[in-house]
Design a protein around this motif. Structure first.
Motif, PDB file in Angstrom:
ATOM      1  N   GLY A  47       1.687   9.353  -5.665  1.00 43.43           N
ATOM      2  CA  GLY A  47       1.909  10.684  -5.133  1.00 43.43           C
ATOM      3  C   GLY A  47       1.264  10.933  -3.791  1.00 43.43           C
ATOM      4  O   GLY A  47       1.315  12.043  -3.283  1.00 43.43           O
ATOM      5  N   SER A  48       0.615   9.939  -3.193  1.00 36.88           N
ATOM      6  CA  SER A  48      -0.048  10.149  -1.913  1.00 36.88           C
ATOM      7  C   SER A  48       0.855   9.785  -0.743  1.00 36.88           C
ATOM      8  O   SER A  48       0.397   9.518   0.351  1.00 36.88           O
ATOM      9  CB  SER A  48      -1.344   9.345  -1.838  1.00 36.88           C
ATOM     10  N   SER A  49       2.137   9.755  -0.981  1.00 36.39           N
ATOM     11  CA  SER A  49       3.128   9.579   0.062  1.00 36.39           C
ATOM     12  C   SER A  49       4.302  10.474  -0.288  1.00 36.39           C
ATOM     13  O   SER A  49       4.729  10.520  -1.436  1.00 36.39           O
ATOM     14  CB  SER A  49       3.568   8.121   0.154  1.00 36.39           C
ATOM     15  N   GLY A  50       4.799  11.197   0.688  1.00 34.35           N
ATOM     16  CA  GLY A  50       5.896  12.123   0.422  1.00 34.35           C
ATOM     17  C   GLY A  50       5.833  13.262   1.405  1.00 34.35           C
ATOM     18  O   GLY A  50       5.465  13.079   2.562  1.00 34.35           O
ATOM     19  N   SER A  51       6.179  14.463   0.962  1.00 34.15           N
ATOM     20  CA  SER A  51       6.170  15.621   1.861  1.00 34.15           C
ATOM     21  C   SER A  51       5.715  16.859   1.115  1.00 34.15           C
ATOM     22  O   SER A  51       5.801  16.936  -0.116  1.00 34.15           O
ATOM     23  CB  SER A  51       7.570  15.849   2.444  1.00 34.15           C
ATOM     24  N   ILE A  52       5.221  17.814   1.880  1.00 33.75           N
ATOM     25  CA  ILE A  52       4.779  19.076   1.307  1.00 33.75           C
ATOM     26  C   ILE A  52       5.105  20.193   2.292  1.00 33.75           C
ATOM     27  O   ILE A  52       4.927  20.046   3.501  1.00 33.75           O
ATOM     28  CB  ILE A  52       3.273  19.042   0.964  1.00 33.75           C
ATOM     29  N   HIS A  53       5.634  21.309   1.768  1.00 28.50           N
ATOM     30  CA  HIS A  53       6.010  22.464   2.583  1.00 28.50           C
ATOM     31  C   HIS A  53       4.984  23.569   2.340  1.00 28.50           C
ATOM     32  O   HIS A  53       4.816  24.040   1.220  1.00 28.50           O
ATOM     33  CB  HIS A  53       7.410  22.950   2.210  1.00 28.50           C
ATOM     34  N   ASN A 106       0.293   9.567   5.158  1.00 26.86           N
ATOM     35  CA  ASN A 106       1.662   9.281   4.714  1.00 26.86           C
ATOM     36  C   ASN A 106       2.334  10.477   4.064  1.00 26.86           C
ATOM     37  O   ASN A 106       3.485  10.378   3.629  1.00 26.86           O
ATOM     38  CB  ASN A 106       1.654   8.105   3.730  1.00 26.86           C
ATOM     39  N   ILE A 107       1.615  11.605   3.959  1.00 26.72           N
ATOM     40  CA  ILE A 107       2.229  12.827   3.448  1.00 26.72           C
ATOM     41  C   ILE A 107       2.680  13.666   4.638  1.00 26.72           C
ATOM     42  O   ILE A 107       1.873  14.091   5.462  1.00 26.72           O
ATOM     43  CB  ILE A 107       1.251  13.628   2.570  1.00 26.72           C
ATOM     44  N   THR A 108       3.973  13.889   4.726  1.00 29.78           N
ATOM     45  CA  THR A 108       4.541  14.692   5.810  1.00 29.78           C
ATOM     46  C   THR A 108       4.364  16.172   5.481  1.00 29.78           C
ATOM     47  O   THR A 108       4.664  16.608   4.363  1.00 29.78           O
ATOM     48  CB  THR A 108       6.032  14.388   5.984  1.00 29.78           C
ATOM     49  N   ILE A 109       3.869  16.933   6.457  1.00 29.98           N
ATOM     50  CA  ILE A 109       3.592  18.355   6.241  1.00 29.98           C
ATOM     51  C   ILE A 109       4.490  19.191   7.144  1.00 29.98           C
ATOM     52  O   ILE A 109       4.613  18.926   8.333  1.00 29.98           O
ATOM     53  CB  ILE A 109       2.121  18.689   6.543  1.00 29.98           C
ATOM     54  N   SER A 110       5.100  20.220   6.572  1.00 34.38           N
ATOM     55  CA  SER A 110       5.837  21.198   7.381  1.00 34.38           C
ATOM     56  C   SER A 110       5.240  22.570   7.122  1.00 34.38           C
ATOM     57  O   SER A 110       4.725  22.848   6.036  1.00 34.38           O
ATOM     58  CB  SER A 110       7.332  21.190   7.036  1.00 34.38           C
ATOM     59  N   PHE A 111       5.291  23.438   8.138  1.00 34.03           N
ATOM     60  CA  PHE A 111       4.627  24.735   8.076  1.00 34.03           C
ATOM     61  C   PHE A 111       5.620  25.874   8.262  1.00 34.03           C
ATOM     62  O   PHE A 111       6.587  25.757   9.025  1.00 34.03           O
ATOM     63  CB  PHE A 111       3.553  24.832   9.161  1.00 34.03           C
ATOM     64  N   HIS A 112       5.335  26.986   7.569  1.00 32.25           N
ATOM     65  CA  HIS A 112       6.191  28.163   7.654  1.00 32.25           C
ATOM     66  C   HIS A 112       5.281  29.396   7.667  1.00 32.25           C
ATOM     67  O   HIS A 112       4.498  29.599   6.742  1.00 32.25           O
ATOM     68  CB  HIS A 112       7.157  28.229   6.472  1.00 32.25           C
ATOM     69  N   ARG A 113       5.390  30.219   8.700  1.00 30.53           N
ATOM     70  CA  ARG A 113       4.535  31.400   8.873  1.00 30.53           C
ATOM     71  C   ARG A 113       5.342  32.652   8.573  1.00 30.53           C
ATOM     72  O   ARG A 113       6.417  32.858   9.132  1.00 30.53           O
ATOM     73  CB  ARG A 113       4.007  31.419  10.312  1.00 30.53           C
ATOM     74  N   GLU A 132       0.827  -1.209   0.000  1.00 31.95           N
ATOM     75  CA  GLU A 132       0.000   0.000   0.000  1.00 31.95           C
ATOM     76  C   GLU A 132       0.857   1.252   0.000  1.00 31.95           C
ATOM     77  O   GLU A 132       0.593   2.204  -0.741  1.00 31.95           O
ATOM     78  CB  GLU A 132      -0.895  -0.011   1.246  1.00 31.95           C
ATOM     79  N   LYS A 133       1.906   1.265   0.821  1.00 28.96           N
ATOM     80  CA  LYS A 133       2.795   2.426   0.869  1.00 28.96           C
ATOM     81  C   LYS A 133       3.517   2.632  -0.454  1.00 28.96           C
ATOM     82  O   LYS A 133       3.687   3.760  -0.916  1.00 28.96           O
ATOM     83  CB  LYS A 133       3.812   2.268   2.007  1.00 28.96           C
ATOM     84  N   THR A 134       3.936   1.531  -1.052  1.00 31.87           N
ATOM     85  CA  THR A 134       4.611   1.630  -2.349  1.00 31.87           C
ATOM     86  C   THR A 134       3.663   2.164  -3.410  1.00 31.87           C
ATOM     87  O   THR A 134       4.023   3.024  -4.219  1.00 31.87           O
ATOM     88  CB  THR A 134       5.141   0.247  -2.775  1.00 31.87           C
ATOM     89  N   SER A 135       2.429   1.670  -3.377  1.00 29.57           N
ATOM     90  CA  SER A 135       1.422   2.142  -4.327  1.00 29.57           C
ATOM     91  C   SER A 135       1.114   3.610  -4.119  1.00 29.57           C
ATOM     92  O   SER A 135       1.005   4.389  -5.079  1.00 29.57           O
ATOM     93  CB  SER A 135       0.141   1.313  -4.178  1.00 29.57           C
ATOM     94  N   ASN A 136       1.006   4.017  -2.842  1.00 26.08           N
ATOM     95  CA  ASN A 136       0.728   5.422  -2.532  1.00 26.08           C
ATOM     96  C   ASN A 136       1.855   6.329  -2.987  1.00 26.08           C
ATOM     97  O   ASN A 136       1.630   7.421  -3.506  1.00 26.08           O
ATOM     98  CB  ASN A 136       0.496   5.603  -1.033  1.00 26.08           C
ATOM     99  N   ALA A 137       3.094   5.850  -2.788  1.00 25.05           N
ATOM    100  CA  ALA A 137       4.244   6.648  -3.204  1.00 25.05           C
ATOM    101  C   ALA A 137       4.248   6.833  -4.712  1.00 25.05           C
ATOM    102  O   ALA A 137       4.543   7.906  -5.236  1.00 25.05           O
ATOM    103  CB  ALA A 137       5.535   5.981  -2.745  1.00 25.05           C
ATOM    104  N   SER A 138       3.908   5.770  -5.434  1.00 24.93           N
ATOM    105  CA  SER A 138       3.853   5.841  -6.891  1.00 24.93           C
ATOM    106  C   SER A 138       2.762   6.786  -7.354  1.00 24.93           C
ATOM    107  O   SER A 138       2.911   7.504  -8.345  1.00 24.93           O
ATOM    108  CB  SER A 138       3.603   4.443  -7.469  1.00 24.93           C
TER     109      SER A 138
END
Length: 300
Positions: free
Chosen positions: A88-94, A119-126, A80-86
């Motif tokens: 685009g539903s796994s990764g990171s967003i700034h 599974n998408i890691t989120i980082s925030f910047h204000r 499932e994780k491999t499929s999600n990564a393929s």
């Protein structure tokens, strides 16, 4: 030992019946029997006690049953994780966002997005609007939530869409002549000293300011004092009678308003400000597309 053998064993262990297990997998009973015998041979352990009319787990079989289920679950998770990564539903967003916007429905948006895409890691910047846009152009931020300045739409590398409009409110000191009014027309304030956040002024062109721009567009130059980089100081200065400010309703509604200040709405259907989402057209981050579509559906 194979995953097929584990799946056959788990089903037999739960059904305690080779025939029923074979039916689930649309294979013969002989095939199930052979696979489990092969599994026992590879482990060098007997997992099942079976007679012509009875099947039971051995003590080792009961232990192995739990371990086999865990192995199958881990294998499914890996797929499932491999499929999600393929996809685009796994990764990171700034994510960059304008100061004060964290106290709006923005928090609900992030909550529901994270719930759907854990599974998408989120980082925030204000930051202020200008720094956010610069960060989007440089690829520091995948997407930013910002006040809508006209000059931003001239940047060909950015794409944007509006997500919400907020009424504009005048923040006055309590002894101001209009403090007891239910609403104020913008041009009644034209001779006031305006206290503004740094992010409310575009350093290249003041008439790009969506909050004060109407004054400039009509040939009137308001008295502007760039007061602070935080709203709390802005409210403090208003309460001291040093000037007034015009802010979106989401800030005045959620802020810890200083004593001796009064909030009065501006009168007129155009007295509002847009919050836009901006992102770099050249971004190759698949998570960005997922998030952008989620935002549009969330605010639809």
């Amino acid at each position: 030992m194979t995953l097929v053998q584990l799946e056959y064993f788990i089903e037999v262990a739960e059904q305690l019946n080779f025939t029923q297990a074979a039916k689930k997998f649309y294979v013969s009973q002989t095939a199930v029997t052979q696979q489990i015998k092969s599994l026992e041979k590879s482990l060098k352990i007997q997992l099942l006690n079976r007679t012509k009319h009875h099947v039971a787990l051995t003590p080792a079989g009961r232990v192995f049953y739990n371990e086999a289920k865990a192995i199958i679950e881990r294998a499914k998770t890996a797929v499932e994780k491999t499929s999600n990564a393929s996809a685009g539903s796994s990764g990171s967003i700034h994510i960059g966002y304008i100061k004060g916007y964290e106290k709006t429905s923005f928090s609900n948006l992030i909550f529901h997005f994270h719930e759907k895409y854990p599974n998408i890691t989120i980082s925030f910047h204000r930051d202020n609007a200008e720094n956010l846009i610069e960060g989007a152009l440089k690829g520091i931020y995948d997407i930013v939530f910002s006040l809508d300045f006209k000059s931003f739409h001239k940047l060909k590398d950015l794409k944007s869409f509006s997500i919400k409009s907020y009424p504009l409110m005048a923040v006055l000191y309590s002894s101001h002549p209009f403090a007891h009014r239910s609403s104020i027309k913008r041009y009644e304030l034209k001779n006031e000293t305006f206290l503004v956040m740094k992010s409310q002024l575009n350093t290249n062109s003041e008439n790009d300011n969506q909050i004060l721009g109407e004054y400039y567009e009509n040939g009137f130059i308001p008295k502007v004092f760039q007061a602070s980089t935080d709203f709390e100081t802005l409210f403090l200065m208003v309460s001291a009678g040093m000037g007034i400010c015009i802010l979106p309703e989401y800030i005045t509604r959620n802020a810890d308003i200083t004593k001796n200040t009064v909030i009065v709405p501006l009168e007129g259907e155009n007295e509002k400000i847009n919050i836009n989402v901006f992102c770099n057209k050249a971004s190759s981050n698949n998570c960005l597309k997922i998030f952008a579509e989620f935002i549009e559906n969330f605010y639809a």
